[in-house]
Design an enzyme around this catalytic site. Structure first.
Site, PDB file in Angstrom:
ATOM      1  CE1 TYR A 108      -5.771   6.288  -0.992  1.00 41.20           C
ATOM      2  CE2 TYR A 108      -5.605   6.772   1.355  1.00 41.20           C
ATOM      3  CZ  TYR A 108      -5.674   5.861   0.323  1.00 41.20           C
ATOM      4  OH  TYR A 108      -5.647   4.519   0.588  1.00 41.20           O
TER       5      TYR A 108
ATOM      6  CG  ASP B 262      -2.148   0.893   1.042  1.00 39.25           C
ATOM      7  OD1 ASP B 262      -3.158   0.495   0.443  1.00 39.25           O
ATOM      8  OD2 ASP B 262      -2.049   2.036   1.528  1.00 39.25           O
TER       9      ASP B 262
ATOM     10  CG  HIS C  57      -4.416  -4.196   0.146  1.00 36.95           C
ATOM     11  ND1 HIS C  57      -3.718  -3.665  -0.914  1.00 36.95           N
ATOM     12  CD2 HIS C  57      -4.476  -3.202   1.088  1.00 36.95           C
ATOM     13  CE1 HIS C  57      -3.378  -2.420  -0.645  1.00 36.95           C
ATOM     14  NE2 HIS C  57      -3.822  -2.118   0.557  1.00 36.95           N
TER      15      HIS C  57
END
Length: 454
Positions: free
Chosen positions: A373, A226, A430
């Site tokens: 983000y 990630d 993930h």
């Protein structure tokens, strides 16, 4: 037919041309100040202080009051996790959270490893530093920096740490023994959030590099998935001579021409270097495309207006749990969305999942974590220099089959020309270290062995 051959030839030529341009370059090493106000004129205090996670009756009572006042919307019939988190299953989690989950006990679990804080570029940076309990005679541990992502935390690594620091006790080879450093990204958990705009993955990589120097490590290994994969990649681009090896379980490699070959892959698999396993994981293309669209709505929100949804999530522990745990369902296995409980307890315990939620809740960092983000993707995504640069340190990659997007070896090698280990993992998604710690630990050790044979 001839048009497809022509297209394949053009794409192949473009790929060859770009691959042949293997110029080694590094990112400029700049300086930053992310604390409140102007940067002080006095030198920054570089001392490292022990830290302990704590809680209180007031904190726990406030949490329970908020959960008791929850107002849920009934799910549609037979909707399972197709519309997001199923509120019927959420009721079970809330009941467990109130009556069985013991936050004080989990705080003790968190304090099982040594925690520290130190000031870097104006921010109090939190990390855990775990040394081997015992070492074979004449051996020194290998420093390994492990970096989490969103919506995870340093706690994701709690089950893999003993496999790396004390492998023999846990049935693994002790050929490689590590001391593990797991920092919290600024604005996540116990690491202070930036007061200023612009703290992105490159700035975080620089901060973590300074942390490793402060701990006395001139050379070290890095591992991440990630955001951690991007931060560790940026560190290798900033200071390649200090990164002995880079191991990832996710890779941002979209800025090359290989993704264009997806449309021609079924007909020209061998030309583009796709294996049969690659074909199984990438096709049918329509399935992957719709899966990415379905799972990326949060990304658009957090890359544009993170503070808006952050207001709601920071005020409601129930909303926070639903928002985060939905990712631990579908990002672990996309097929879990077809289950009434999202498959959450097939891979994780409720204690572990709620501990991750509590780290965000008690520190009030969901909004600041989402801003990462905006800083990385909300401006000129993929136009930053580091996306255009290759990485010239030894690299290993673990391809977990349920990752959001499968990245074939050819794609990885384009960005990381010194790829020396590429593994198709038997299972997992993930949250690799959290879900399959033994598989990931074994692959890290395999990679480090290959590095040290060079």
């Amino acid at each position: 037919m001839w048009l497809e051959i022509l297209l394949a030839s053009v794409v192949g030529f473009v790929i060859y041309w770009f691959v042949s341009r293997d110029k080694e370059e590094t990112l400029p090493f700049e300086e930053g100040w992310w604390g409140p106000g102007a940067r002080p004129t006095a030198p920054e205090d570089e001392s490292i202080h022990p830290f302990k996670v704590e809680t209180s009756d007031e904190e726990i009572n406030d949490l329970h009051r908020r959960i008791e006042k929850v107002r849920l919307t009934p799910p549609l019939e037979d909707s399972r996790f197709h519309y997001g988190f199923n509120s019927n299953y959420l009721k079970k989690i809330l009941s467990y959270w109130q009556t069985e989950f013991d936050w004080r006990k989990q705080v003790e679990v968190l304090n099982r490893y040594p925690h520290f804080k130190t000031k870097i570029e104006g921010l109090n940076i939190h990390f855990i530093h775990v040394k081997p309990p015992q070492l074979p005679a004449g051996r020194t541990p290998k420093p390994l920096l492990m970096v989490h992502g969103w919506p995870g935390s340093f706690y994701e690594f709690y089950n893999i740490i003993p496999l790396l620091t004390d492998p023999k006790t846990h049935g693994l080879s002790d050929e490689h023994v590590f001391e593990v450093i797991c920092p919290s990204i600024p604005g996540y958990g116990f690491s202070e959030a930036s007061s200023k705009k612009g703290l992105n993955s490159v700035a975080t990589a620089r901060i973590f590099y300074k942390l490793m120097l402060r701990l006395g490590f001139q050379e070290f290994y890095t591992q991440g998935g990630d955001w951690g994969s991007l931060i560790c990649t940026n560190m290798a681009q900033l200071v390649p001579s200090h990164v002995k090896g880079l191991h990832l379980n996710m890779a941002f490699v979209l800025r090359n021409f290989y993704p264009l070959t997806l449309f021609l892959g079924p007909r020209f698999r061998k030309l583009f270097g796709y294996t049969e396993r690659d074909m199984e994981l990438m096709y049918p293309l329509k399935k992957i495309f719709f899966s990415l669209i379905r799972e990326s709505g949060y990304m658009h929100i957090q890359s544009t207006k993170p503070d808006t949804v952050g207001c709601a999530l920071n005020d409601s522990p129930v909303g926070l749990a639903a928002y985060i745990l939905e990712k631990f369902s579908t990002w672990t296995n996309a097929e879990f969305r077809d289950l009434e409980d999202g498959g959450l307890e097939r891979k994780f315990s409720l204690d572990d999942l709620l501990t991750i939620i509590m780290i965000y809740w008690t520190t009030g960092t969901i909004t600041s974590s989402q801003r990462f983000y905006k800083e990385n993707m909300g401006h000129h995504f993929m136009a930053d220099k580091h996306h255009q640069m290759k990485v010239h340190v030894p690299m290993g990659f673990a391809a977990f089959p349920c990752e959001l997007l499968h990245v074939p070896e050819k794609w990885v090698r384009f960005k990381y020309p010194k790829l020396i280990s590429y593994s198709y993992m038997a299972r997992g998604g993930h949250f690799a270290a959290f879900e399959e710690p033994k598989l990931l630990a074994q692959d890290i050790c395999k990679f480090v062995g290959l590095v040290e044979q060079q």
